[in-house]
Enzyme design. Structure first.
Site, PDB file in Angstrom:
ATOM      1  N   SER A   1      51.990  31.209  33.003  1.00  0.00           N
ATOM      2  CA  SER A   1      52.857  32.320  32.580  1.00  0.00           C
ATOM      3  C   SER A   1      54.145  31.732  32.027  1.00  0.00           C
ATOM      4  CB  SER A   1      53.171  33.182  33.804  1.00  0.00           C
ATOM      5  OG  SER A   1      54.216  34.085  33.517  1.00  0.00           O
TER       6      SER A   1
ATOM      7  N   TYR B   1      56.143  33.822  42.638  1.00  0.00           N
ATOM      8  CA  TYR B   1      55.205  33.836  41.498  1.00  0.00           C
ATOM      9  C   TYR B   1      55.605  32.757  40.495  1.00  0.00           C
ATOM     10  CZ  TYR B   1      52.742  35.515  37.328  1.00  0.00           C
ATOM     11  OH  TYR B   1      51.958  35.604  36.206  1.00  0.00           O
TER      12      TYR B   1
HETATM   13  N1  LIG Z   1      49.616  40.508  32.840  1.00  0.00           N
HETATM   14  C1  LIG Z   1      50.677  39.742  32.581  1.00  0.00           C
HETATM   15  O1  LIG Z   1      51.751  40.231  32.180  1.00  0.00           O
HETATM   16  C2  LIG Z   1      50.569  38.251  32.724  1.00  0.00           C
HETATM   17  C3  LIG Z   1      51.511  37.448  32.087  1.00  0.00           C
HETATM   18  C4  LIG Z   1      51.427  36.061  32.217  1.00  0.00           C
HETATM   19  C5  LIG Z   1      50.422  35.501  32.976  1.00  0.00           C
HETATM   20  N2  LIG Z   1      49.504  36.306  33.604  1.00  0.00           N
HETATM   21  C6  LIG Z   1      48.483  35.663  34.411  1.00  0.00           C
HETATM   22  O2  LIG Z   1      47.225  35.994  33.892  1.00  0.00           O
HETATM   23  C7  LIG Z   1      46.249  36.019  34.941  1.00  0.00           C
HETATM   24  C8  LIG Z   1      45.475  37.324  34.880  1.00  0.00           C
HETATM   25  O3  LIG Z   1      46.389  38.391  34.936  1.00  0.00           O
HETATM   26  P1  LIG Z   1      45.972  39.912  34.624  1.00  0.00           P
HETATM   27  O4  LIG Z   1      47.157  40.550  34.007  1.00  0.00           O
HETATM   28  O5  LIG Z   1      44.661  39.981  33.946  1.00  0.00           O
HETATM   29  O6  LIG Z   1      45.851  40.458  36.149  1.00  0.00           O
HETATM   30  P2  LIG Z   1      44.954  41.612  36.795  1.00  0.00           P
HETATM   31  O7  LIG Z   1      44.581  42.638  35.797  1.00  0.00           O
HETATM   32  O8  LIG Z   1      45.684  42.043  38.025  1.00  0.00           O
HETATM   33  O9  LIG Z   1      43.627  40.813  37.217  1.00  0.00           O
HETATM   34  C9  LIG Z   1      43.692  39.797  38.178  1.00  0.00           C
HETATM   35  C10 LIG Z   1      42.287  39.296  38.453  1.00  0.00           C
HETATM   36  O10 LIG Z   1      42.374  38.293  39.487  1.00  0.00           O
HETATM   37  C11 LIG Z   1      41.390  38.568  40.486  1.00  0.00           C
HETATM   38  N3  LIG Z   1      41.827  38.084  41.778  1.00  0.00           N
HETATM   39  C12 LIG Z   1      42.972  38.374  42.445  1.00  0.00           C
HETATM   40  N4  LIG Z   1      42.981  37.765  43.651  1.00  0.00           N
HETATM   41  C13 LIG Z   1      41.804  37.069  43.736  1.00  0.00           C
HETATM   42  C14 LIG Z   1      41.212  36.260  44.738  1.00  0.00           C
HETATM   43  N5  LIG Z   1      41.808  36.058  45.945  1.00  0.00           N
HETATM   44  N6  LIG Z   1      40.023  35.696  44.497  1.00  0.00           N
HETATM   45  C15 LIG Z   1      39.400  35.904  43.313  1.00  0.00           C
HETATM   46  N7  LIG Z   1      39.893  36.681  42.332  1.00  0.00           N
HETATM   47  C16 LIG Z   1      41.080  37.254  42.549  1.00  0.00           C
HETATM   48  C17 LIG Z   1      41.238  40.096  40.432  1.00  0.00           C
HETATM   49  O11 LIG Z   1      39.957  40.523  40.886  1.00  0.00           O
HETATM   50  P3  LIG Z   1      39.627  41.038  42.377  1.00  0.00           P
HETATM   51  O12 LIG Z   1      40.851  41.778  42.851  1.00  0.00           O
HETATM   52  O13 LIG Z   1      38.413  41.859  42.225  1.00  0.00           O
HETATM   53  O14 LIG Z   1      39.351  39.767  43.152  1.00  0.00           O
HETATM   54  C18 LIG Z   1      41.352  40.368  38.940  1.00  0.00           C
HETATM   55  O15 LIG Z   1      40.097  40.224  38.312  1.00  0.00           O
HETATM   56  C19 LIG Z   1      47.027  35.799  36.241  1.00  0.00           C
HETATM   57  O16 LIG Z   1      46.936  34.443  36.639  1.00  0.00           O
HETATM   58  C20 LIG Z   1      48.462  36.126  35.851  1.00  0.00           C
HETATM   59  O17 LIG Z   1      49.392  35.419  36.645  1.00  0.00           O
HETATM   60  C21 LIG Z   1      49.559  37.659  33.497  1.00  0.00           C
END
Ligand SMILES: NC(=O)c1ccc[n+]([C@@H]2O[C@H](COP(=O)([O-])OP(=O)(O)OC[C@H]3O[C@@H](n4cnc5c(N)ncnc54)[C@H](OP(=O)(O)O)[C@@H]3O)[C@@H](O)[C@H]2O)c1
Length: 238
Positions: free
Chosen positions: A145, A158
Site C-alpha cells: 500500500s 496497518y
Molecule cells: N482497498 C484499498 O484501498 C487498498 C489500498 C492499498 C492496498 N490495499 C491492500 O490490498 C489488499 C486487498 O485489499 P481489498 O481492498 O481487496 O480488501 P477486501 O475487499 O477487504 O478483501 C480482503 C481479502 O482478504 C481476505 N482475508 C482477510 N483476512 C484473511 C485471512 N486471515 N486469511 C485469508 N484471507 C483473508 C478476505 O477474505 P475472507 O474474509 O473470506 O478470508 C478478502 O478476500 C490488502 O492487502 C490491502 O491491504 C488495499
C-alpha cells in the site's frame, strides 16, 4: 480469453472479493489455473463461477492466514493435484483495522493485523517458494500500500505492516533471484473496494481491475528483467 499463462498455476490470497477477486479473474482470463484462497467459501464460489462463466479455470482453497496448517494444506494440494507447481503467488489478503489511534489498538488487534498482513505472506512464501525453486521459475507479488511508503495516522499498525512487507519483499527478491523467481511489490493508493470503511462505487478511485492490470504486466514481463515495485495512484484525487 488469451493463453499467455496457459499451463501456469496461480495462487491468489484474499480472492473472495475486492482486489484479489479482480486479480484472479485477470489471471484466469490469461489462461492460468487459479487457486482462489480465503476463508469465506461462499464468496469464493461466486468468484469461481464468474471465472468459469468466462471460460476460465479456478479452484477453491480454504485458507486462513492466521492458521499455518491451512497454508500447509494448500501446499499439499499443489503437490498432489497440480504437479507440485506454483508459477504465480499473489499475496493479496490483508486487513486494515483503520480509524483508531495506535494507543487504542489492543495487542490482540495488533497480532491479528501483523499475523494476516506480514506473517501470512511470510508463511505463504515459506510454504510455496520451495515449489518455485524446484521448478526454477516463479513470480511472487505482494500487495502492499502507499501506506507502506507514507505515514497513516489512525492506521499506524496497518502502515507498519506494509512498510515491513516492502522490506520483506525487497530482501526475499534478492534471495530468490538466483532461482529465476521474480518477487515484486505493488503499492496502491486508496482502491474502490469495501476495505476499511466505506462502500465501493467511486469511479474516481483506483479500481480493482487497475491493480489486476498491473499484476498481468508483472507476470508477462520478458524473462531478462523484472519490475520490482509499482506505486499506483489515482489520476484525479477522489
Ligand atoms: N482497498 C484499498 O484501498 C487498498 C489500498 C492499498 C492496498 N490495499 C491492500 O490490498 C489488499 C486487498 O485489499 P481489498 O481492498 O481487496 O480488501 P477486501 O475487499 O477487504 O478483501 C480482503 C481479502 O482478504 C481476505 N482475508 C482477510 N483476512 C484473511 C485471512 N486471515 N486469511 C485469508 N484471507 C483473508 C478476505 O477474505 P475472507 O474474509 O473470506 O478470508 C478478502 O478476500 C490488502 O492487502 C490491502 O491491504 C488495499
Amino acid at each position: 480469453m488469451t493463453q499467455e499463462l496457459k499451463d501456469q498455476i496461480a495462487v491468489v490470497t484474499g480472492a473472495a472479493r475486492g482486489i484479489g477477486a479482480a486479480i484472479s479473474q485477470q489471471l484466469a482470463s490469461m489462461g492460468a489455473t487459479v487457486l482462489l484462497a480465503a476463508r469465506d467459501q461462499s464468496k469464493l464460489r461466486e468468484v469461481q463461477s464468474q471465472i468459469q462463466s468466462a471460460g476460465g479455470t479456478a479452484h477453491i482453497a480454504q485458507l486462513d492466514l492466521l492458521d499455518e496448517s491451512s497454508i500447509l494444506s494448500l501446499a499439499d494440494t499443489l503437490k498432489a493435484r497440480h504437479n507440485s507447481r506454483c508459477d504465480i503467488l499473489v499475496n493479496n489478503a490483508g486487513i486494515g483495522l483503520l480509524g483508531k489511534p495506535l494507543t487504542e489498538l489492543t495487542p490482540t488487534d495488533w497480532d491479528t493485523l501483523m499475523g494476516t498482513n506480514l506473517r501470512g505472506p511470510y508463511l505463504m512464501i515459506r510454504a510455496l517458494a520451495p515449489l518455485m525453486i524446484a521448478a526454477n521459475y516463479g513470480h511472487i507479488i505482494n500487495i502492499s500500500s502507499l501506506a507502506g511508503r507514507n505515514p497513516l495516522p489512525n492506521g499506524a499498525a496497518y502502515s507498519a505492516s506494509k512498510w515491513a512487507l516492502n522490506g520483506l519483499t525487497y530482501s526475499v527478491a534478492e534471495e530468490l533471484r538466483p532461482h529465476n523467481i521474480r518477487v515484486s511489490v505493488v503499492a496502491p493508493g486508496s482502491v474502490d473496494t469495501g476495505f476499511g470503511r466505506g462502500e465501493p462505487g467511486n469511479p474516481r478511485k483506483i479500481q480493482p481491475t487497475d491493480i489486476a492490470h498491473v499484476v498481468a504486466t508483472l507476470v508477462t514481463q520478458a524473462p531478462q528483467s523484472f519490475i520490482s515495485e509499482v506505486l499506483v495512484r489515482p489520476t484525479q484525487k477522489p
